[in-house]
Design a protein around this motif. Structure first.
Motif, PDB file in Angstrom:
ATOM      1  N   ALA A 377       1.351 -21.847  -5.129  1.00  0.00           N
ATOM      2  CA  ALA A 377       2.574 -21.332  -4.515  1.00  0.00           C
ATOM      3  C   ALA A 377       3.089 -20.186  -5.365  1.00  0.00           C
ATOM      4  O   ALA A 377       2.889 -20.149  -6.584  1.00  0.00           O
ATOM      5  CB  ALA A 377       3.633 -22.420  -4.384  1.00  0.00           C
ATOM      6  N   ILE A 378       3.761 -19.253  -4.716  1.00  0.00           N
ATOM      7  CA  ILE A 378       4.429 -18.140  -5.384  1.00  0.00           C
ATOM      8  C   ILE A 378       5.915 -18.226  -5.052  1.00  0.00           C
ATOM      9  O   ILE A 378       6.284 -18.407  -3.885  1.00  0.00           O
ATOM     10  CB  ILE A 378       3.874 -16.778  -4.940  1.00  0.00           C
ATOM     11  CG1 ILE A 378       2.405 -16.632  -5.338  1.00  0.00           C
ATOM     12  CG2 ILE A 378       4.703 -15.646  -5.530  1.00  0.00           C
ATOM     13  CD1 ILE A 378       2.186 -16.484  -6.822  1.00  0.00           C
ATOM     14  N   ALA A 379       6.769 -18.106  -6.056  1.00  0.00           N
ATOM     15  CA  ALA A 379       8.208 -18.175  -5.835  1.00  0.00           C
ATOM     16  C   ALA A 379       8.893 -17.005  -6.517  1.00  0.00           C
ATOM     17  O   ALA A 379       8.503 -16.588  -7.611  1.00  0.00           O
ATOM     18  CB  ALA A 379       8.771 -19.489  -6.371  1.00  0.00           C
ATOM     19  N   VAL A 380       9.919 -16.477  -5.862  1.00  0.00           N
ATOM     20  CA  VAL A 380      10.778 -15.455  -6.463  1.00  0.00           C
ATOM     21  C   VAL A 380      12.212 -15.918  -6.323  1.00  0.00           C
ATOM     22  O   VAL A 380      12.569 -16.623  -5.376  1.00  0.00           O
ATOM     23  CB  VAL A 380      10.589 -14.069  -5.808  1.00  0.00           C
ATOM     24  CG1 VAL A 380       9.190 -13.542  -6.060  1.00  0.00           C
ATOM     25  CG2 VAL A 380      10.867 -14.139  -4.312  1.00  0.00           C
ATOM     26  N   GLY A 381      13.048 -15.540  -7.278  1.00  0.00           N
ATOM     27  CA  GLY A 381      14.436 -15.949  -7.218  1.00  0.00           C
ATOM     28  C   GLY A 381      15.349 -14.892  -7.796  1.00  0.00           C
ATOM     29  O   GLY A 381      14.956 -14.094  -8.657  1.00  0.00           O
ATOM     30  N   LEU A 382      16.581 -14.881  -7.314  1.00  0.00           N
ATOM     31  CA  LEU A 382      17.582 -13.936  -7.794  1.00  0.00           C
ATOM     32  C   LEU A 382      18.942 -14.626  -7.806  1.00  0.00           C
ATOM     33  O   LEU A 382      19.319 -15.297  -6.844  1.00  0.00           O
ATOM     34  CB  LEU A 382      17.647 -12.702  -6.898  1.00  0.00           C
ATOM     35  CG  LEU A 382      18.760 -11.695  -7.222  1.00  0.00           C
ATOM     36  CD1 LEU A 382      18.515 -11.033  -8.584  1.00  0.00           C
ATOM     37  CD2 LEU A 382      18.876 -10.637  -6.133  1.00  0.00           C
ATOM     38  N   THR A 383      19.659 -14.505  -8.911  1.00  0.00           N
ATOM     39  CA  THR A 383      21.028 -14.999  -9.015  1.00  0.00           C
ATOM     40  C   THR A 383      21.934 -13.846  -9.454  1.00  0.00           C
ATOM     41  O   THR A 383      21.605 -13.100 -10.378  1.00  0.00           O
ATOM     42  CB  THR A 383      21.121 -16.141 -10.043  1.00  0.00           C
ATOM     43  OG1 THR A 383      20.335 -17.239  -9.584  1.00  0.00           O
ATOM     44  CG2 THR A 383      22.559 -16.596 -10.225  1.00  0.00           C
ATOM     45  N   VAL A 384      23.044 -13.721  -8.770  1.00  0.00           N
ATOM     46  CA  VAL A 384      24.065 -12.733  -9.126  1.00  0.00           C
ATOM     47  C   VAL A 384      25.312 -13.497  -9.535  1.00  0.00           C
ATOM     48  O   VAL A 384      25.898 -14.235  -8.742  1.00  0.00           O
ATOM     49  CB  VAL A 384      24.377 -11.783  -7.968  1.00  0.00           C
ATOM     50  CG1 VAL A 384      25.437 -10.764  -8.384  1.00  0.00           C
ATOM     51  CG2 VAL A 384      23.110 -11.075  -7.498  1.00  0.00           C
ATOM     52  N   GLY A 385      25.714 -13.344 -10.794  1.00  0.00           N
ATOM     53  CA  GLY A 385      26.886 -14.037 -11.305  1.00  0.00           C
ATOM     54  C   GLY A 385      28.005 -13.064 -11.627  1.00  0.00           C
ATOM     55  O   GLY A 385      27.763 -11.941 -12.070  1.00  0.00           O
ATOM     56  N   TYR A 386      29.236 -13.537 -11.427  1.00  0.00           N
ATOM     57  CA  TYR A 386      30.411 -12.688 -11.689  1.00  0.00           C
ATOM     58  C   TYR A 386      31.411 -13.470 -12.516  1.00  0.00           C
ATOM     59  O   TYR A 386      31.822 -14.577 -12.151  1.00  0.00           O
ATOM     60  CB  TYR A 386      31.048 -12.234 -10.375  1.00  0.00           C
ATOM     61  CG  TYR A 386      32.314 -11.447 -10.550  1.00  0.00           C
ATOM     62  CD1 TYR A 386      32.300 -10.170 -11.102  1.00  0.00           C
ATOM     63  CD2 TYR A 386      33.553 -11.986 -10.156  1.00  0.00           C
ATOM     64  CE1 TYR A 386      33.460  -9.446 -11.274  1.00  0.00           C
ATOM     65  CE2 TYR A 386      34.725 -11.262 -10.313  1.00  0.00           C
ATOM     66  CZ  TYR A 386      34.682  -9.988 -10.877  1.00  0.00           C
ATOM     67  OH  TYR A 386      35.842  -9.270 -11.046  1.00  0.00           O
ATOM     68  N   GLN A 387      31.809 -12.889 -13.646  1.00  0.00           N
ATOM     69  CA  GLN A 387      32.773 -13.524 -14.538  1.00  0.00           C
ATOM     70  C   GLN A 387      34.140 -12.894 -14.292  1.00  0.00           C
ATOM     71  O   GLN A 387      34.284 -11.671 -14.270  1.00  0.00           O
ATOM     72  CB  GLN A 387      32.349 -13.300 -15.991  1.00  0.00           C
ATOM     73  CG  GLN A 387      32.970 -14.254 -16.982  1.00  0.00           C
ATOM     74  CD  GLN A 387      32.248 -14.217 -18.310  1.00  0.00           C
ATOM     75  OE1 GLN A 387      31.830 -13.152 -18.763  1.00  0.00           O
ATOM     76  NE2 GLN A 387      32.082 -15.372 -18.927  1.00  0.00           N
TER      77      GLN A 387
END
Length: 388
Positions: A377-387
């Motif tokens: 399997a191939i997985a990609v991920g992205l998280t955008v965080g804001y403080q």
């Protein structure tokens, strides 16, 4: 090393969701509770599995083709600082899922889907400068559907007849072709379970060790089953599916200037999980649609490196041991090893974390002798965080 902790704390769990045990696809990233100030994160992951097997000569030979469908996950995590000692976290995600669909060979028409949505609310208390405890509730809604083609139901009845079940043999012989196909659909069901955890921190060396326990729970589904040749099986009834409890140990520590080692050990009691609708159990003389025979332990180890005040990178390995035995046709792999890498970039109060993961899925053989090998399997991920 405090800045190393700040820049890389979220790298452990937020980037991909391809290597969880059982039918887990993601969960609550409790490291968000340790972000400074107020913090909100939006996460996205996409997983493309490639799972196929080879039929034995007794089933006509040939390939099953890819039986595992692509899927995506979306999540929201919010941490709000109530005061110097209390923080509250809110988590929204899809913790469990399955998408199996056979389109070639003897298993054509066999498929199953499991969809879920989770809401979790957690309160964290900073008991001392180094020790904190947290706990809360999570509410999970799930629904499922299953399709088993005539040929597989008929084969199962024939096997039961060979073992001495005359009634099963008579049913398999007397039902017209195409009338023993089985389907089941459930209504959505929501259940609640609990979260308890504790953590020890030493920010000056970027050290944190956190232990989290999530209780199990039981879904009670209203399921509608249908087998055209057996009217007594068709209809609606309630049946239960038990979901696993779990224990997770997360850890991270600075080991040199701007370098962080991180990882986790997670145990989940997947041996309690099986799908056994009432009508199918009656039709097959006690059989189940699918299940998991063993608990699952997942090990993860990685290293993060701060490049500058805004950029850090990481690499990690995730491992699940295989258990052997017969594989489920709806989840025909046994263990996995995953290799991931990615990074985090901070721009003002916004933090972008992305990663790529390659998963080598363990070989398995099901009860009919279909061999599933060399899958991945191939997985990609992205998280955008804001403080804020």
């Amino acid at each position: 090393m405090k800045n190393t902790l700040k820049l890389t704390a979220a790298l452990m769990l937020t980037t991909t969701a391809a290597t969880a045990g059982g039918i887990e696809r993601g969960g609550n990233n409790y490291s968000v509770l340790f972000e400074e100030g107020n913090y909100v994160a939006l996460s996205f992951s996409s997983v493309r599995p490639d799972v196929s097997g080879d039929y034995p000569a007794t089933l006509g030979g040939g390939s099953t083709d890819n039986m595992s469908e692509d899927y995506t996950n979306l999540g929201v995590a919010l941490k709000y600082e109530l005061n110097e000692q209390f923080d509250v976290g809110l988590f929204l995600n899809q913790p469990y899922g399955a998408n199996a669909d056979y389109t070639a060979g003897a298993y054509t028409g066999l498929g199953a889907d499991w969809d879920s949505n989770q809401v979790a609310l957690v309160l964290k208390y900073q008991a001392t400068p180094n020790i904190s405890v947290y706990g809360g509730v999570r509410s999970v809604e799930s629904e499922a559907n299953i399709a088993i083609p005539d040929a597989l139901v008929r084969g199962g009845l024939a096997a039961a007849a060979a073992a001495g079940n005359a009634q099963a043999g008579a049913l398999a012989a007397g039902a017209p072709a195409g009338t023993l196909g089985y389907t089941a659909e459930t209504d959505a069901n929501r259940e609640t379970s609990y979260i308890v955890g504790a953590a020890y921190e030493r920010p000056e060396i970027a050290l944190r060790v956190a232990l989290t326990y999530e209780t199990g729970y039981t879904h009670t589904f209203a399921g509608t089953e249908s087998v055209p040749a057996v009217p007594t099986v068709s209809g609606t009834s309630d049946f239960e599916i038990e979901m696993p409890q779990s224990v997770t140990l997360d850890f991270q520590s600075g080991v040199a200037a701007d370098t962080l080692v991180f990882g986790s050990i997670r145990w989940a009691e997947w041996s309690v999980w099986e799908v056994r609708p009432n009508g199918y159990e009656a039709l097959t003389g006690g059989g189940r649609v699918t299940g998991i025979d063993d608990d699952v332990t997942t090990l993860r180890l990685g290293v993060g490196r701060k490049i500058n005040d805004d950029l850090s990178v990481f690499a990690r390995v995730t491992y699940e041991d295989g258990n052997g035995g017969e594989a489920s046709r709806l989840s025909p792999t046994d263990g996995s090893t995953a290799f991931g890498f990615g990074g985090s970039y901070t721009y003002n109060n916004v933090k972008f974390t992305g990663g790529l993961e390659y998963v080598k899925l363990g070989d398995a053989t099901d009860a009919s002798g279909v061999e599933f090998a060399d899958n991945s399997a191939i997985a990609v991920g992205l998280t955008v965080g804001y403080q804020f």
